[in-house]
Motif scaffolding. Structure first.
Motif, PDB file in Angstrom:
ATOM      1  N   UNK A  23      14.683 -13.383 -19.320  1.00 19.70           N
ATOM      2  CA  UNK A  23      15.094 -14.774 -19.242  1.00 19.70           C
ATOM      3  C   UNK A  23      15.472 -15.092 -17.805  1.00 19.70           C
ATOM      4  N   UNK A  24      14.609 -15.821 -17.124  1.00 23.34           N
ATOM      5  CA  UNK A  24      14.813 -16.076 -15.698  1.00 23.34           C
ATOM      6  C   UNK A  24      16.066 -16.881 -15.407  1.00 23.34           C
ATOM      7  N   UNK A  25      16.726 -17.389 -16.425  1.00 25.21           N
ATOM      8  CA  UNK A  25      17.941 -18.159 -16.174  1.00 25.21           C
ATOM      9  C   UNK A  25      19.195 -17.274 -16.167  1.00 25.21           C
ATOM     10  N   UNK A  26      19.019 -15.988 -16.317  1.00 21.65           N
ATOM     11  CA  UNK A  26      20.160 -15.069 -16.339  1.00 21.65           C
ATOM     12  C   UNK A  26      20.482 -14.589 -14.929  1.00 21.65           C
ATOM     13  N   UNK A  27      21.577 -15.062 -14.404  1.00 22.56           N
ATOM     14  CA  UNK A  27      21.985 -14.727 -13.046  1.00 22.56           C
ATOM     15  C   UNK A  27      22.191 -13.221 -12.869  1.00 22.56           C
ATOM     16  N   UNK A  28      22.765 -12.560 -13.853  1.00 20.97           N
ATOM     17  CA  UNK A  28      23.059 -11.132 -13.720  1.00 20.97           C
ATOM     18  C   UNK A  28      21.793 -10.299 -13.517  1.00 20.97           C
ATOM     19  N   UNK A  29      20.740 -10.610 -14.242  1.00 24.11           N
ATOM     20  CA  UNK A  29      19.480  -9.890 -14.100  1.00 24.11           C
ATOM     21  C   UNK A  29      18.868 -10.103 -12.728  1.00 24.11           C
ATOM     22  N   UNK A  30      18.923 -11.337 -12.255  1.00 23.97           N
ATOM     23  CA  UNK A  30      18.395 -11.634 -10.918  1.00 23.97           C
ATOM     24  C   UNK A  30      19.209 -10.919  -9.844  1.00 23.97           C
ATOM     25  N   UNK A  31      20.502 -10.850 -10.028  1.00 15.42           N
ATOM     26  CA  UNK A  31      21.349 -10.154  -9.052  1.00 15.42           C
ATOM     27  C   UNK A  31      21.065  -8.651  -9.051  1.00 15.42           C
ATOM     28  N   UNK A  32      20.825  -8.064 -10.215  1.00 16.17           N
ATOM     29  CA  UNK A  32      20.446  -6.644 -10.283  1.00 16.17           C
ATOM     30  C   UNK A  32      19.116  -6.425  -9.573  1.00 16.17           C
ATOM     31  N   UNK A  33      18.178  -7.349  -9.780  1.00 16.63           N
ATOM     32  CA  UNK A  33      16.874  -7.242  -9.131  1.00 16.63           C
ATOM     33  C   UNK A  33      17.026  -7.339  -7.612  1.00 16.63           C
ATOM     34  N   UNK A  34      17.844  -8.261  -7.134  1.00 19.22           N
ATOM     35  CA  UNK A  34      18.099  -8.368  -5.690  1.00 19.22           C
ATOM     36  C   UNK A  34      18.650  -7.052  -5.153  1.00 19.22           C
ATOM     37  N   UNK A  35      19.625  -6.494  -5.853  1.00 21.20           N
ATOM     38  CA  UNK A  35      20.236  -5.233  -5.413  1.00 21.20           C
ATOM     39  C   UNK A  35      19.200  -4.121  -5.368  1.00 21.20           C
ATOM     40  N   UNK A  36      18.375  -4.015  -6.403  1.00 25.63           N
ATOM     41  CA  UNK A  36      17.362  -2.958  -6.453  1.00 25.63           C
ATOM     42  C   UNK A  36      16.285  -3.146  -5.389  1.00 25.63           C
ATOM     43  N   UNK A  37      16.028  -4.391  -5.008  1.00 24.06           N
ATOM     44  CA  UNK A  37      15.030  -4.665  -3.962  1.00 24.06           C
ATOM     45  C   UNK A  37      15.625  -4.516  -2.564  1.00 24.06           C
ATOM     46  N   UNK A  38      16.925  -4.278  -2.494  1.00 24.45           N
ATOM     47  CA  UNK A  38      17.567  -4.064  -1.197  1.00 24.45           C
ATOM     48  C   UNK A  38      17.763  -5.324  -0.381  1.00 24.45           C
ATOM     49  N   UNK A  39      17.905  -6.449  -1.065  1.00 26.39           N
ATOM     50  CA  UNK A  39      18.144  -7.709  -0.364  1.00 26.39           C
ATOM     51  C   UNK A  39      19.524  -8.244  -0.744  1.00 26.39           C
ATOM     52  N   UNK A  51      15.874 -15.654  -2.145  1.00 23.75           N
ATOM     53  CA  UNK A  51      16.037 -14.389  -1.428  1.00 23.75           C
ATOM     54  C   UNK A  51      14.950 -13.398  -1.825  1.00 23.75           C
ATOM     55  N   UNK A  52      14.627 -13.334  -3.111  1.00 26.11           N
ATOM     56  CA  UNK A  52      13.598 -12.400  -3.585  1.00 26.11           C
ATOM     57  C   UNK A  52      12.226 -12.715  -2.994  1.00 26.11           C
ATOM     58  N   UNK A  53      11.958 -13.968  -2.683  1.00 22.35           N
ATOM     59  CA  UNK A  53      10.680 -14.335  -2.062  1.00 22.35           C
ATOM     60  C   UNK A  53      10.474 -13.590  -0.746  1.00 22.35           C
ATOM     61  N   UNK A  54      11.581 -13.223  -0.091  1.00 28.19           N
ATOM     62  CA  UNK A  54      11.479 -12.539   1.201  1.00 28.19           C
ATOM     63  C   UNK A  54      11.697 -11.029   1.092  1.00 28.19           C
ATOM     64  N   UNK A  55      11.725 -10.504  -0.121  1.00 29.79           N
ATOM     65  CA  UNK A  55      12.003  -9.078  -0.309  1.00 29.79           C
ATOM     66  C   UNK A  55      10.867  -8.182   0.172  1.00 29.79           C
ATOM     67  N   UNK A  56       9.642  -8.661   0.127  1.00 23.36           N
ATOM     68  CA  UNK A  56       8.457  -7.898   0.550  1.00 23.36           C
ATOM     69  C   UNK A  56       8.355  -6.554  -0.168  1.00 23.36           C
TER      70      UNK A  56
END
Length: 110
Positions: A23-39, A51-56
């Motif tokens: 569910x793309x509206x879940x902030x917690x999941x997006x924040x975990x993804x940001x952390x795992x992507x190192x951004x 921010x994830x758009x620039x994770x490369x």
């Protein structure tokens, strides 16, 4: 052969959903993804997606790294990511679009 490969990609998407949610509206999941992507971890859904758009990061590498418990490989630029992805590390766009989180990581390679 193609059907088996598609099934494998579907399993990867299911694994991704288990780690981050579907569910793309879940902030917690997006924040975990940001952390795992190192951004940077954004304070809102909109900022996390930006921010994830620039994770490369390559989607397949992300999934493999999460399964192995290792850091995800980041590329120095969008162009470097595109070159790397063109060499066979392509996750099906259709499946990626089924998960709102993955759409933030999509890059046009062709």
């Amino acid at each position: 052969m193609a059907r088996r490969k598609w099934h494998r990609y579907r399993e990867m998407l299911d694994q991704f959903d288990m780690n981050y949610g579907d569910d793309e509206s879940k902030l917690e999941g997006l924040q975990r993804l940001c952390a795992d992507c190192g951004v940077k971890i954004g304070p809102s859904i909109k900022q996390c997606k930006r921010i994830l758009k620039s994770a490369n990061v390559n989607i397949l590498d992300l999934i493999y790294a999460k399964q192995a418990g290792v850091l995800i490989q980041r590329h120095s630029s969008r162009g470097a990511l595109m070159d790397y992805t063109r060499n066979g590390m392509i996750f099906p766009k259709k499946l990626a679009k089924e998960n709102g989180f993955l759409t933030a990581l999509l890059v046009e390679v062709f």
